[in-house]
Scaffold this motif. Sequence first.
Motif, PDB file in Angstrom:
ATOM      1  N   SER A 148      34.626   0.143  26.028  1.00 25.80           N
ATOM      2  CA  SER A 148      35.050  -0.288  24.694  1.00 25.80           C
ATOM      3  C   SER A 148      34.718  -1.748  24.400  1.00 25.80           C
ATOM      4  CB  SER A 148      36.555  -0.064  24.520  1.00 25.80           C
ATOM      5  OG  SER A 148      36.834   1.309  24.520  1.00 25.80           O
ATOM      6  N   VAL A 149      34.919  -2.622  25.367  1.00 21.30           N
ATOM      7  CA  VAL A 149      34.669  -4.053  25.113  1.00 21.30           C
ATOM      8  C   VAL A 149      33.206  -4.269  24.743  1.00 21.30           C
ATOM      9  CG1 VAL A 149      34.651  -6.362  26.140  1.00 21.30           C
ATOM     10  CG2 VAL A 149      36.570  -4.825  26.573  1.00 21.30           C
ATOM     11  N   ARG A 150      32.305  -3.689  25.508  1.00 20.69           N
ATOM     12  CA  ARG A 150      30.871  -3.853  25.209  1.00 20.69           C
ATOM     13  C   ARG A 150      30.498  -3.276  23.850  1.00 20.69           C
ATOM     14  NH1 ARG A 150      28.374  -1.997  30.800  1.00 20.69           N
ATOM     15  NH2 ARG A 150      28.775  -3.879  31.975  1.00 20.69           N
ATOM     16  N   THR A 151      30.982  -2.071  23.572  1.00 20.86           N
ATOM     17  CA  THR A 151      30.581  -1.441  22.313  1.00 20.86           C
ATOM     18  C   THR A 151      31.209  -2.135  21.101  1.00 20.86           C
ATOM     19  OG1 THR A 151      32.280   0.267  22.546  1.00 20.86           O
ATOM     20  CG2 THR A 151      30.063   0.807  23.323  1.00 20.86           C
ATOM     21  N   TYR A 152      32.460  -2.581  21.218  1.00 25.08           N
ATOM     22  CA  TYR A 152      33.065  -3.329  20.114  1.00 25.08           C
ATOM     23  C   TYR A 152      32.306  -4.632  19.877  1.00 25.08           C
ATOM     24  CZ  TYR A 152      37.158  -0.399  19.364  1.00 25.08           C
ATOM     25  OH  TYR A 152      37.984   0.632  19.030  1.00 25.08           O
ATOM     26  N   LEU A 153      31.976  -5.313  20.946  1.00 19.25           N
ATOM     27  CA  LEU A 153      31.228  -6.565  20.821  1.00 19.25           C
ATOM     28  C   LEU A 153      29.876  -6.319  20.174  1.00 19.25           C
ATOM     29  CD1 LEU A 153      31.073  -9.616  21.463  1.00 19.25           C
ATOM     30  CD2 LEU A 153      30.086  -8.994  23.671  1.00 19.25           C
ATOM     31  N   LEU A 154      29.138  -5.339  20.692  1.00 20.25           N
ATOM     32  CA  LEU A 154      27.803  -5.060  20.180  1.00 20.25           C
ATOM     33  C   LEU A 154      27.834  -4.564  18.739  1.00 20.25           C
ATOM     34  CD1 LEU A 154      24.781  -4.935  20.827  1.00 20.25           C
ATOM     35  CD2 LEU A 154      25.126  -2.584  21.570  1.00 20.25           C
ATOM     36  N   ARG A 155      28.747  -3.644  18.427  1.00 26.87           N
ATOM     37  CA  ARG A 155      28.854  -3.147  17.046  1.00 26.87           C
ATOM     38  C   ARG A 155      29.111  -4.288  16.074  1.00 26.87           C
ATOM     39  NH1 ARG A 155      33.212   1.117  17.803  1.00 26.87           N
ATOM     40  NH2 ARG A 155      32.274   1.759  19.727  1.00 26.87           N
ATOM     41  N   GLY A 156      30.050  -5.143  16.416  1.00 25.58           N
ATOM     42  CA  GLY A 156      30.360  -6.265  15.538  1.00 25.58           C
ATOM     43  C   GLY A 156      29.196  -7.218  15.396  1.00 25.58           C
ATOM     44  N   GLN A 157      28.614  -7.604  16.515  1.00 25.69           N
ATOM     45  CA  GLN A 157      27.508  -8.562  16.464  1.00 25.69           C
ATOM     46  C   GLN A 157      26.317  -8.020  15.687  1.00 25.69           C
ATOM     47  OE1 GLN A 157      27.093  -9.345  20.695  1.00 25.69           O
ATOM     48  NE2 GLN A 157      28.118 -11.318  20.478  1.00 25.69           N
TER      49      GLN A 157
ATOM     50  N   ALA B 257      30.095 -17.660  10.589  1.00 26.03           N
ATOM     51  CA  ALA B 257      31.419 -17.981  11.137  1.00 26.03           C
ATOM     52  C   ALA B 257      32.133 -16.705  11.589  1.00 26.03           C
ATOM     53  CB  ALA B 257      32.258 -18.724  10.095  1.00 26.03           C
ATOM     54  N   GLY B 258      31.987 -15.631  10.816  1.00 25.99           N
ATOM     55  CA  GLY B 258      32.572 -14.350  11.208  1.00 25.99           C
ATOM     56  C   GLY B 258      31.968 -13.817  12.492  1.00 25.99           C
ATOM     57  N   LEU B 259      30.664 -13.961  12.634  1.00 21.82           N
ATOM     58  CA  LEU B 259      29.979 -13.527  13.857  1.00 21.82           C
ATOM     59  C   LEU B 259      30.491 -14.297  15.072  1.00 21.82           C
ATOM     60  CD1 LEU B 259      27.731 -12.112  15.513  1.00 21.82           C
ATOM     61  CD2 LEU B 259      26.151 -13.837  14.630  1.00 21.82           C
ATOM     62  N   ILE B 260      30.631 -15.593  14.922  1.00 20.45           N
ATOM     63  CA  ILE B 260      31.131 -16.429  16.015  1.00 20.45           C
ATOM     64  C   ILE B 260      32.578 -16.053  16.353  1.00 20.45           C
ATOM     65  CG2 ILE B 260      31.755 -18.801  16.661  1.00 20.45           C
ATOM     66  CD1 ILE B 260      29.234 -19.645  14.950  1.00 20.45           C
ATOM     67  N   ALA B 261      33.396 -15.862  15.325  1.00 25.47           N
ATOM     68  CA  ALA B 261      34.802 -15.500  15.555  1.00 25.47           C
ATOM     69  C   ALA B 261      34.905 -14.122  16.216  1.00 25.47           C
ATOM     70  CB  ALA B 261      35.570 -15.509  14.224  1.00 25.47           C
ATOM     71  N   TRP B 262      34.081 -13.177  15.775  1.00 22.25           N
ATOM     72  CA  TRP B 262      34.075 -11.846  16.368  1.00 22.25           C
ATOM     73  C   TRP B 262      33.735 -11.923  17.854  1.00 22.25           C
ATOM     74  CZ3 TRP B 262      35.431  -7.090  14.544  1.00 22.25           C
ATOM     75  CH2 TRP B 262      35.082  -6.006  15.334  1.00 22.25           C
ATOM     76  N   THR B 263      32.699 -12.692  18.165  1.00 26.02           N
ATOM     77  CA  THR B 263      32.262 -12.830  19.549  1.00 26.02           C
ATOM     78  C   THR B 263      33.355 -13.455  20.396  1.00 26.02           C
ATOM     79  OG1 THR B 263      29.964 -12.983  18.808  1.00 26.02           O
ATOM     80  CG2 THR B 263      30.446 -13.786  21.034  1.00 26.02           C
TER      81      THR B 263
END
Length: 167
Positions: free
Chosen positions: A50-59, A157-163
Amino acid sequence: TFIGSLIALFKKRRDANFYVEIYGVYYATGMPTSMLQQRYDTYWDMKFGSVRTYLLRGQLNFVFILICVLIMPFCLIDRLPMLLLMSILGVSSWMLHGTACMLASMVSTSSISALQTGFRTPEILAIAACYYLDIGSTATPGAIRAFFLIIASLVLAGLIAWTALIF
């Protein structure tokens, strides 16, 4: 949301139907995106974690949105490029929204309320940017570029915050 603040410009340089078309494409992508996400998210989460896919989906979705926002000022009143960009924005926005909602639901119900409030905040910022840049039916090319750079900065900024949130 930010495109909606340019309706006077679209009406002056194209017509009101152009605005309806581009927003129609944006919203039409929502249901298929949600259904595909509902069907496949669990599979990808199980396969890669989940961590990888949430990170990748968001980014990925933030990057797609950023690219669209940076291209838009150069084809703002061109029908086909805008339809394509709005469909990409629609898919990316819906996917990002679905992913963020799932993530927030894992924390608490009050997180979902905060998330939805956060999704509405760009509307206020878009209105302020339009006011200060004097964007209306007679907006200058420089003001339009500045408007989109402001939006791109917020997406970044959203991308950075998501990451930072996921990582």
